[in-house]
Write an enzyme that holds these catalytic residues in place. Structure first.
Site, mmCIF file in Angstrom:
data_model
loop_
_atom_site.group_PDB
_atom_site.id
_atom_site.type_symbol
_atom_site.label_atom_id
_atom_site.label_comp_id
_atom_site.label_asym_id
_atom_site.label_seq_id
_atom_site.Cartn_x
_atom_site.Cartn_y
_atom_site.Cartn_z
ATOM 1 N N SER A 143 0.857 -1.180 0.000
ATOM 2 C CA SER A 143 0.000 0.000 0.000
ATOM 3 C C SER A 143 0.891 1.226 0.000
ATOM 4 O O SER A 143 2.070 1.150 0.376
ATOM 5 C CB SER A 143 -0.882 0.001 1.262
ATOM 6 O OG SER A 143 -1.523 1.247 1.462
ATOM 7 N N TYR A 156 -1.986 -1.038 10.540
ATOM 8 C CA TYR A 156 -2.037 -1.254 9.093
ATOM 9 C C TYR A 156 -0.747 -0.764 8.435
ATOM 10 O O TYR A 156 -0.149 -1.458 7.608
ATOM 11 C CB TYR A 156 -3.252 -0.533 8.510
ATOM 12 C CG TYR A 156 -3.462 -0.741 7.033
ATOM 13 C CD1 TYR A 156 -4.002 -1.932 6.542
ATOM 14 C CD2 TYR A 156 -3.136 0.250 6.112
ATOM 15 C CE1 TYR A 156 -4.200 -2.120 5.186
ATOM 16 C CE2 TYR A 156 -3.329 0.073 4.755
ATOM 17 C CZ TYR A 156 -3.865 -1.115 4.298
ATOM 18 O OH TYR A 156 -4.052 -1.303 2.938
#
Length: 256
Positions: A143, A156
């Site tokens: 990401s 995350y």
């Protein structure tokens, strides 16, 4: 002849979003596809979509956080198609938005178990299989949160930075064995995960596109197909000299 003709591809988290788009694109490119997810009905649907379009695909349920599940998944792929040439380790979760002090420990543990441990377990089994057949290509889905920070998303962000680090290390360890390992770092993409984050961040008052479109220099969030195109390219012979990169596919997000 497609760019992946004669290849076998394994995709985790393939019941929806980027995973499903990647499975379909891999099949369009000529690969036989092993579709995996913990969501059985939607995963079976992905495999059925490939077969309906004339491709070859099977579905295997696996929780990537569990070593036995991952080993069984890779074994089933090899039993069915004889080898694994391409793998996309896409399965992941986003968890809760909260400042680090307010993050529940179990939220951190679950995110790391699925995103970081899951990617580690998948690479471990996939690389072992590829070493026996002369090489392959692995694409891990990280990401932009694996390249920069995002307030409220410490677990995350940590998990995605871990994926990018493991990607570089595996590329160094197995390059001479003919195994290329890269990661894709998507920006905002129109998926259920982004919808969940938008709901948490805005209390459901704005859609993911309304929240995220202005953050991207290109003026919009991405589509799963756009990420899938990059994954297929990295798995293909066209990317034969590319390994160890953490590649943003993000509409210019991290250029800011």
């Amino acid at each position: 002849m497609g760019i992946l003709s004669g290849k076998t591809a394994l995709i985790t988290g393939a019941s929806a979003g980027i995973g499903r788009a990647t499975a379909l694109k891999m099949a369009e490119a000529g690969a036989k596809v092993v579709v995996s997810d913990i969501v059985v009905e939607a995963g079976e649907e992905t495999a059925a979509m490939i077969r309906a379009a004339g491709g070859e695909a099977i579905f295997v349920r696996a929780d990537v956080a569990l070593a036995d599940d991952v080993e069984a998944l890779v074994a089933k792929a090899i039993d069915t198609y004889g080898r694994i040439d391409c793998a996309c380790n896409n399965a992941g979760i986003e968890g809760r938005i909260a400042p680090l002090v307010d993050q529940p420990i179990d939220n951190f543990d679950r995110i790391m178990a699925v995103n970081a441990r899951g990617t580690f377990l998948c690479m471990k089994a996939e690389i072992a299989a590829m070493l026996k057949t002369g090489g392959g290509s692995i694409v891990n889905i990280a990401s932009v949160a694996g390249l920069i920070g995002f307030p409220g998303l410490s677990p995350y962000v940590a998990s995605k930075h871990a994926i990018n680090g493991m990607t570089k290390n595996a590329a160094l360890e197995y390059g001479k064995a003919g195994i290329r390992v890269n990661s894709i770092c998507p920006g905002g993409v129109d998926t259920r995960m982004l919808d969940s984050l938008a709901d948490q961040a805005t209390g459901g008052t704005r859609s993911s596109a309304q929240m995220m479109d202005p953050m991207h220099p290109i003026g919009r969030i991405g589509k799963p197909d756009e990420i899938a195109e990059a994954i297929v390219w990295l798995c293909s012979p066209a990317a034969s000299f590319v390994t160890g990169i953490n590649m943003p596919v993000d509409g210019g997000f991290v250029a800011q």
